[in-house]
Enzyme design. Structure first.
Site, PDB file in Angstrom:
ATOM      1  N   SER A 143       0.868  -1.187   0.000  1.00 54.94           N
ATOM      2  CA  SER A 143       0.000   0.000   0.000  1.00 54.94           C
ATOM      3  C   SER A 143       0.900   1.232   0.000  1.00 54.94           C
ATOM      4  O   SER A 143       2.081   1.141   0.357  1.00 54.94           O
ATOM      5  CB  SER A 143      -0.849  -0.008   1.276  1.00 54.94           C
ATOM      6  OG  SER A 143      -1.522   1.216   1.454  1.00 54.94           O
ATOM      7  N   TYR A 156      -2.253  -1.230  10.224  1.00 56.26           N
ATOM      8  CA  TYR A 156      -2.266  -1.440   8.768  1.00 56.26           C
ATOM      9  C   TYR A 156      -0.936  -1.000   8.153  1.00 56.26           C
ATOM     10  O   TYR A 156      -0.329  -1.730   7.366  1.00 56.26           O
ATOM     11  CB  TYR A 156      -3.430  -0.652   8.166  1.00 56.26           C
ATOM     12  CG  TYR A 156      -3.625  -0.831   6.678  1.00 56.26           C
ATOM     13  CD1 TYR A 156      -4.354  -1.909   6.176  1.00 56.26           C
ATOM     14  CD2 TYR A 156      -3.095   0.074   5.767  1.00 56.26           C
ATOM     15  CE1 TYR A 156      -4.544  -2.077   4.810  1.00 56.26           C
ATOM     16  CE2 TYR A 156      -3.283  -0.078   4.393  1.00 56.26           C
ATOM     17  CZ  TYR A 156      -4.011  -1.157   3.924  1.00 56.26           C
ATOM     18  OH  TYR A 156      -4.199  -1.329   2.570  1.00 56.26           O
TER      19      TYR A 156
HETATM   20  N1  LIG Z   1      -8.601  -0.210  -1.740  1.00 51.95           N
HETATM   21  C1  LIG Z   1      -7.546   0.505  -1.453  1.00 51.95           C
HETATM   22  O1  LIG Z   1      -7.610   1.753  -1.415  1.00 51.95           O
HETATM   23  C2  LIG Z   1      -6.214  -0.154  -1.182  1.00 51.95           C
HETATM   24  C3  LIG Z   1      -5.101   0.673  -1.083  1.00 51.95           C
HETATM   25  C4  LIG Z   1      -3.859   0.098  -0.814  1.00 51.95           C
HETATM   26  C5  LIG Z   1      -3.743  -1.268  -0.666  1.00 51.95           C
HETATM   27  N2  LIG Z   1      -4.845  -2.059  -0.776  1.00 51.95           N
HETATM   28  C6  LIG Z   1      -4.655  -3.496  -0.570  1.00 51.95           C
HETATM   29  O2  LIG Z   1      -5.092  -4.209  -1.700  1.00 51.95           O
HETATM   30  C7  LIG Z   1      -5.538  -5.521  -1.300  1.00 51.95           C
HETATM   31  C8  LIG Z   1      -6.924  -5.758  -1.878  1.00 51.95           C
HETATM   32  O3  LIG Z   1      -7.817  -4.858  -1.241  1.00 51.95           O
HETATM   33  P1  LIG Z   1      -9.162  -4.313  -1.910  1.00 51.95           P
HETATM   34  O4  LIG Z   1      -9.095  -2.848  -1.871  1.00 51.95           O
HETATM   35  O5  LIG Z   1      -9.406  -5.017  -3.181  1.00 51.95           O
HETATM   36  O6  LIG Z   1     -10.204  -4.694  -0.768  1.00 51.95           O
HETATM   37  P2  LIG Z   1     -11.323  -5.821  -0.665  1.00 51.95           P
HETATM   38  O7  LIG Z   1     -11.832  -5.715   0.722  1.00 51.95           O
HETATM   39  O8  LIG Z   1     -12.253  -5.721  -1.800  1.00 51.95           O
HETATM   40  O9  LIG Z   1     -10.475  -7.163  -0.846  1.00 51.95           O
HETATM   41  C9  LIG Z   1      -9.876  -7.868   0.194  1.00 51.95           C
HETATM   42  C10 LIG Z   1     -10.247  -9.316   0.016  1.00 51.95           C
HETATM   43  O10 LIG Z   1      -9.532 -10.104   0.962  1.00 51.95           O
HETATM   44  C11 LIG Z   1     -10.399 -11.121   1.398  1.00 51.95           C
HETATM   45  N3  LIG Z   1      -9.927 -11.583   2.707  1.00 51.95           N
HETATM   46  C12 LIG Z   1      -9.857 -10.873   3.849  1.00 51.95           C
HETATM   47  N4  LIG Z   1      -9.405 -11.659   4.849  1.00 51.95           N
HETATM   48  C13 LIG Z   1      -9.188 -12.872   4.312  1.00 51.95           C
HETATM   49  C14 LIG Z   1      -8.734 -14.120   4.837  1.00 51.95           C
HETATM   50  N5  LIG Z   1      -8.417 -14.244   6.136  1.00 51.95           N
HETATM   51  N6  LIG Z   1      -8.624 -15.168   4.006  1.00 51.95           N
HETATM   52  C15 LIG Z   1      -8.944 -15.058   2.702  1.00 51.95           C
HETATM   53  N7  LIG Z   1      -9.378 -13.906   2.138  1.00 51.95           N
HETATM   54  C16 LIG Z   1      -9.502 -12.838   2.942  1.00 51.95           C
HETATM   55  C17 LIG Z   1     -11.780 -10.486   1.469  1.00 51.95           C
HETATM   56  O11 LIG Z   1     -12.811 -11.432   1.424  1.00 51.95           O
HETATM   57  C18 LIG Z   1     -11.746  -9.596   0.242  1.00 51.95           C
HETATM   58  O12 LIG Z   1     -12.241 -10.264  -0.892  1.00 51.95           O
HETATM   59  C19 LIG Z   1      -5.497  -5.520   0.239  1.00 51.95           C
HETATM   60  O13 LIG Z   1      -4.320  -6.160   0.670  1.00 51.95           O
HETATM   61  C20 LIG Z   1      -5.463  -4.054   0.593  1.00 51.95           C
HETATM   62  O14 LIG Z   1      -4.840  -3.815   1.834  1.00 51.95           O
HETATM   63  C21 LIG Z   1      -6.082  -1.533  -1.025  1.00 51.95           C
END
Ligand SMILES: NC(=O)c1ccc[n+]([C@@H]2O[C@H](COP(=O)([O-])OP(=O)(O)OC[C@H]3O[C@@H](n4cnc5c(N)ncnc54)[C@H](O)[C@@H]3O)[C@@H](O)[C@H]2O)c1
Length: 263
Positions: A143, A156
């Site tokens: 991130s 986080y």
């Molecule tokens: N959305 C943002 O702004 C952003 C920014 C920086 C980084 N990220 C990172 O990108 C990645 C994807 O996030 P996203 O934004 O698509 O969010 P999201 O919440 O849509 O996706 C996260 C996914 O992880 C799954 N998950 C959570 N815990 C789990 C577990 N214990 N076992 C299996 N699956 C699990 C959830 O079911 C979900 O589908 C994450 O690591 C997040 O930290 C997101």
């Protein structure tokens, strides 16, 4: 383009957001996809979407913090496909979103367990097969909060800094092992329009006495483009790093953030 014809990709957190976009982007270019999620219906929906693109999509319901389940997943993938060429670790949680003084040890551990430790468990499970064939792409989701400190987001930010350290160390060790066919890179998204961003908005906007739209405007105020990016924009970086074109790119933490982090 069919950069991934004949390739097998395992995408954790594949049921929503960046993970789902990654599944569909890689499938669009010929990969077969193992959609890993802790939510069965979401994994199954994305697996069907992959199938509708003419590729094999397999839904696997796995809690990535369960080491035995992750190891069983790797064995199942090997049994069904004979290998995993690409591992993308998108599973993640937003964390407690509190001051560190108000973050409990349990909240801290829960965040680190999913975002950092489970990334390690997945790498441990899938790396041996990649090393044996000297073919592989490991792409972790960090991130912008893996590069910048983030007040009210300490668990986080620590987890995402850890993901970069883990990924860069792996790249160095792949060099020591002379496995130049396997690369390891992290991606550092800024604010992306996904269910996680919805959850952050729902959690923090009321406390900040802001409406949803105002909160989302503030969330992007520090990036040069002042906009939320689409998950597909991150998925295209995944696809590049997963491709043969990126065979010389390893140990990097690539920003996809609309100009939030400029180094
Ligand atoms: N959305 C943002 O702004 C952003 C920014 C920086 C980084 N990220 C990172 O990108 C990645 C994807 O996030 P996203 O934004 O698509 O969010 P999201 O919440 O849509 O996706 C996260 C996914 O992880 C799954 N998950 C959570 N815990 C789990 C577990 N214990 N076992 C299996 N699956 C699990 C959830 O079911 C979900 O589908 C994450 O690591 C997040 O930290 C997101």
């Amino acid at each position: 383009m069919t950069r991934f014809a004949g390739k097998v990709a395992v995408v954790t957190g594949g049921g929503t957001g960046i993970g789902r976009a990654t599944c569909l982007t890689l499938a669009n270019e010929g990969a077969d996809i193992v959609v890993v999620s802790n939510v069965a219906a979401q994994a199954e929906t994305v697996a069907r979407e992959v199938a509708s693109l003419g590729r094999t999509g397999v839904a696997k319901v796995v809690d990535v913090t369960d080491i035995e389940a992750v190891n069983a997943l790797a064995r199942d993938v090997d049994a069904q496909f004979g290998r995993a060429d690409i591992l993308v670790t998108c599973a993640g949680v937003m964390g407690a979103r509190k001051l560190l003084t108000q973050t409990s040890a349990e909240e801290w551990r829960d965040t680190l367990e999913v975002n950092l430790n489970a990334t390690f468990y997945c790498i441990k499970a899938f790396l041996p097969g990649m090393l044996a064939r000297d073919v592989g792409r490991i792409i972790t989701l960090s991130s912008a909060s893996g590069k910048l400190p983030a007040a009210l987001n300490g668990d986080y930010a620590a987890s995402k800094h850890g993901v970069i350290g883990l990924t860069k160390t792996l790249a160095l060790e792949l060099g020591i092992l002379e496995k130049h066919g396997v690369t390891a890179n992290a991606i550092c998204p800024g604010p992306i329009d996904t269910p996680m961003m919805d959850a952050i908005t729902d959690h923090l906007a009321p406390a900040a006495k802001m409406g949803r739209e105002d909160f989302r405007r503030v969330a992007v105020a520090k990036n040069a483009q002042r906009r939320l990016l689409d998950p597909e924009e991150v998925a295209h970086m995944v696809a590049y790093l997963a491709s043969d074109q990126a065979r010389g790119v390893t140990g990097q933490a690539m920003n996809v953030c609309g100009g939030l982090v400029l180094s």
